[in-house]
Design an enzyme around this catalytic site. Structure first.
Site, mmCIF file in Angstrom:
data_model
loop_
_atom_site.group_PDB
_atom_site.id
_atom_site.type_symbol
_atom_site.label_atom_id
_atom_site.label_comp_id
_atom_site.label_asym_id
_atom_site.label_seq_id
_atom_site.Cartn_x
_atom_site.Cartn_y
_atom_site.Cartn_z
ATOM 1 N N ASN A 135 -45.135 -73.362 -29.149
ATOM 2 C CA ASN A 135 -46.228 -74.186 -29.548
ATOM 3 C C ASN A 135 -46.173 -74.381 -31.288
ATOM 4 O O ASN A 135 -47.188 -74.616 -31.941
ATOM 5 C CB ASN A 135 -47.655 -73.431 -29.175
ATOM 6 C CG ASN A 135 -47.794 -71.937 -29.685
ATOM 7 O OD1 ASN A 135 -46.919 -71.587 -30.641
ATOM 8 N ND2 ASN A 135 -48.876 -71.612 -29.478
ATOM 9 N N HIS A 137 -45.765 -71.422 -33.237
ATOM 10 C CA HIS A 137 -46.113 -70.535 -34.123
ATOM 11 C C HIS A 137 -45.047 -69.760 -34.585
ATOM 12 O O HIS A 137 -43.909 -69.816 -34.254
ATOM 13 C CB HIS A 137 -47.129 -69.606 -33.213
ATOM 14 C CG HIS A 137 -46.328 -68.792 -32.309
ATOM 15 N ND1 HIS A 137 -46.892 -68.051 -31.156
ATOM 16 C CD2 HIS A 137 -45.235 -68.146 -32.108
ATOM 17 C CE1 HIS A 137 -46.130 -67.372 -30.171
ATOM 18 N NE2 HIS A 137 -44.971 -67.499 -30.927
HETATM 19 P P1 PGA Z 1 -39.435 -65.413 -28.029
HETATM 20 O O1 PGA Z 1 -40.754 -65.537 -28.953
HETATM 21 O O2 PGA Z 1 -38.280 -65.067 -28.993
HETATM 22 O O3 PGA Z 1 -39.689 -64.373 -26.787
HETATM 23 O O4 PGA Z 1 -39.140 -66.981 -27.311
HETATM 24 C C1 PGA Z 1 -40.620 -66.215 -30.145
HETATM 25 C C2 PGA Z 1 -42.007 -66.191 -30.534
HETATM 26 O O5 PGA Z 1 -43.085 -66.347 -29.941
HETATM 27 O O6 PGA Z 1 -41.970 -66.337 -31.876
#
Ligand code: PGA
Length: 249
Positions: A135, A137
């Protein structure tokens, strides 16, 4: 912003580790911002290898983690405190006094956020490592988070709880709140290194690089930072229409 594309997750992780290793060699007392999530695990693996090979030491390095769930005890395997020890700290020579991870006692959250901010003000990060959520973030700055935020308590987006439920028995066990550095804290770092891998990150990477700077896509604010390096694998880069392996703008 400089965007570098690599064949796959492994190549991206090696390159990201090499970037961090160079910074530690240049400045052994680097102040390093760290991220959790699946993506930086490979980068941490190669940092550990560089330590094992006597290329770098973390004796003088100081770290600040981006975020932590509220209400999970530090001993819980999915707390970010446990994560960081499992994937990095237990395997290197960092001094415990130099490790900073937001405390997450649910009774004292506002005070703890203020204290974390204060600590960071005396310790401007030289380099902040970031992942990115589907999303958009960064840290736990969810869509709609104000750009002027310093460390604060955030109600997690349902998409984030769903994404992270893979680490818990069910989504009901995923905490609803977290403490996170705000966008302003992230932007205060001298340099930023963002890593992303996989098709499910392609849209977020596209919007981060080309979208309007907007709190709907928190990572888009990175367009305004003077020293951002993004390392992505081919899948995460798939919407960028890169002809070569490097974009700069
Ligand atoms: P992920 O998470 O590396 O597990 O995809 C990244 C994040 O949410 O910042």
């Amino acid at each position: 912003m400089d965007i570098y594309k690599y064949k796959d997750y492994e190549d991206m992780s090696k390159a990201a580790a090499a970037f961090v290793i160079r910074e530690i060699i240049k400045k052994p007392n680097l102040i390093l911002g760290l991220a959790t999530g699946t993506t930086p695990i490979g980068l941490y693996k190669y940092l550990i290898k560089a330590y094992d090979d006597y290329i770098i030491s973390f004796k003088e390095v100081k770290t600040f983690n981006l975020d932590e769930y509220v209400g999970l005890p530090r001993s819980h395997p999915e707390s970010y405190y446990s994560f960081m020890h499992r994937y990095l700290f237990d395997h290197i020579d960092i001094l415990p006094k130099n490790i900073n991870i937001p405390s997450n006692d649910p009774e004292n959250m506002e005070r703890l956020a203020t204290e974390y901010n204060a600590k960071m003000f005396g310790n401007q990060r030289d380099l902040q490592i970031l992942g990115i959520g589907q999303n958009g973030h960064i840290g736990f700055n969810e869509p709609g988070s104000r750009m002027g935020n310093m460390t604060f308590i955030v109600k997690l987006d349902e998409q984030t709880r769903l994404d992270n439920s893979r680490f818990f028995k069910s989504i009901d066990e995923v905490p609803k709140y977290a403490i996170t550095m705000g966008i302003k804290n992230i932007m205060f770092s001298k340099q930023i290194l963002l890593v992303a891998s996989g098709k499910n990150k392609a849209e977020a990477i596209y919007k981060m690089a080309y979208g309007d700077v907007s709190d709907d896509v928190p990572a888009s604010v990175l367009q305004l930072h003077p020293h951002v390096t993004v390392m992505v694998d081919e899948e995460a880069a798939s919407l960028l229409n890169m002809t070569g392996n490097h974009l700069t703008f």
